[in-house]
Write an enzyme that holds these catalytic residues in place. Structure first.
Site, PDB file in Angstrom:
ATOM      1  N   ASP A  66      35.879  53.298  37.959  1.00 33.61           N
ATOM      2  CA  ASP A  66      36.496  53.571  39.264  1.00 33.61           C
ATOM      3  C   ASP A  66      35.467  54.009  40.304  1.00 33.61           C
ATOM      4  OD1 ASP A  66      38.186  54.125  41.364  1.00 33.61           O
ATOM      5  OD2 ASP A  66      39.268  55.753  40.386  1.00 33.61           O
ATOM      6  N   ASP A 120      36.601  48.967  47.076  1.00 34.91           N
ATOM      7  CA  ASP A 120      37.130  49.782  45.989  1.00 34.91           C
ATOM      8  C   ASP A 120      37.423  48.921  44.766  1.00 34.91           C
ATOM      9  OD1 ASP A 120      38.305  52.078  44.729  1.00 34.91           O
ATOM     10  OD2 ASP A 120      40.278  51.373  45.328  1.00 34.91           O
TER      11      ASP A 120
END
Length: 404
Positions: A86, A286
């Protein structure tokens, strides 16, 4: 250099229910967007607390389905653990025995600190304990035995609470001692059978920054489609193959990766909007967001242009947050060439699978949606590209054909 798998890929070490509807992925994705938006709101920490308080904690609804996983070695002797990768999170954590409150089911055994000769709990007086508030956006706490307690919470209402710890982390033959991470005793919601989460954001406690003195301040990945495998590489890379866009500094949240979208074309034609619309919102790249969010004006123009270029294809009803849908599957439809351009000349030339996402066996939809408070370049558009985050040189690079 580590193998990276889509959570629903053929070699994925975690299992996602095969009958999970794509709408569950979109619900999870929308919750992540809400939490990123709350982080970017001016009343940052309060905003996150308020947004989390308003989300009911329903462990089990989130399968981590839109994410990518790899294996990380921990402890002495090292044992491998499956971790969600992440770029939007800083603290790395994994489930730890004795799971004083709750551990979700994971693939492989839960990490037991007692079996590692290099494990140490971290005391409350350390600078790392103090740094937790910027890494997790939650204040640290202190146990009665002076062990620092972290609380990491995510937009999909999943969370991990446990002890800040340090141990030797290893990837293949590389090992780095004194790696700070969270040893989770109450882990709820981030199912998908992963052991925990690997944080790659811009923060002192992230894996990237802790490994940087040894390996260098950069990482690259190729996010595979759900039918192949990709890679995550930490440290040096071949700079010649990429086209670059500068990282943009932002006072909104200095741990996220901001870049500047400068234009889009459909079938070679620029969208019929003013170029200033592209930068009307801050833009983040992202790894954990599935569907790209664009400023509303840009999204509307893209939707109209793609629908116009595909006017011979039968339209389907909207699906959840996706409103530009077609009958068929992405791989079998004729789609226009769509390109996303970024400042500095970098571009993503999107294939059909980067442009459309199959939501069920007979429907495919444009894999974009209107943004709320920030534009976000999500992982559907990044799939199969090599993407390098060169933090030292403050730039992000894209190269086509990094994996399948």
């Amino acid at each position: 250099h580590l193998p990276l798998h889509h959570s629903r890929g053929p070699c994925s070490p975690v299992s996602v229910p095969s009958d999970l509807p794509f709408s569950a992925v979109l619900t999870h994705d929308d919750a992540r967007i809400a939490s990123l938006a709350a982080r970017l709101a001016k009343d940052d920490v309060d905003g996150v607390a308020a947004s989390l308080a308003s989300v009911p904690l329903t462990p089990g609804t989130s399968y981590g389905v839109g994410n990518y996983v790899t294996r990380m070695g921990l402890g002495t002797p090292a044992k491998p653990y499956v971790m969600v990768v992440d770029t939007g999170s800083s603290l790395t954590w994994l489930q730890c025995s004795p799971c004083r409150v709750s551990c979700h089911r994971q693939s492989g055994p839960v990490f037991d600190p007692k079996t590692s000769s290099s494990y140490a709990a971290v005391s409350c007086s350390t600078p790392q304990c103090n740094d937790l508030s910027t890494a997790t956006l939650n204040p640290a706490a202190c146990s009665s035995s002076d062990v620092c307690i972290y609380q990491a919470s995510y937009g999909d209402s999943s969370f991990s609470v446990g002890y800040l710890s340090k141990d030797t982390v290893s990837f293949g033959s590389n090992s780095v001692p004194n790696f700070y991470y969270g040893c989770g005793q109450d882990n709820e919601g981030l199912f998908g059978r992963s052991a925990g989460l690997m944080g790659l954001a811009r923060n002192k406690l992230s894996l990237l920054y802790q490994l940087a003195p040894t390996l260098g301040y950069s990482f690259s990945y190729c996010l595979p489609s759900s039918s192949s495998s990709g890679y995550l590489s930490i440290g040096s890379y071949n700079p010649g193959q990429y086209s670059y866009t500068p990282m943009v500094s932002s006072t909104l949240d200095d741990s996220l990766y901001f870049i500047k979208l400068s234009g889009m074309t459909v079938a070679g034609k620029p969208l019929a909007i003013s170029s200033s619309e592209y930068s009307s919102l801050p833009t983040i790249i992202d790894s954990g967001t599935v569907i790209t969010r664009l400023p509303t004006t840009v999204y509307d123009a893209l939707s109209k242009a793609v629908a116009g270029a595909m006017k011979g294809t039968k339209r389907a009803d909207a699906y959840s947050i996706l409103d530009t849908c077609f009958v068929g599957q992405a791989s079998s439809l004729r789609v226009p060439a769509v390109s996303m351009a970024f400042s500095g000349g970098a571009a993503l030339k999107l294939s059909a699978q980067n442009l459309l996402v199959d939501v069920d066996s007979s429907t495919t939809c444009l894999a974009f949606a209107p943004a709320r408070s920030a534009a976000i370049i999500g992982n559907t558009q990044q799939q199969t590209f090599s993407v390098v985050y060169d933090v030292k040189s403050n730039r992000i690079g894209f190269a086509a054909g990094g994996c399948r």
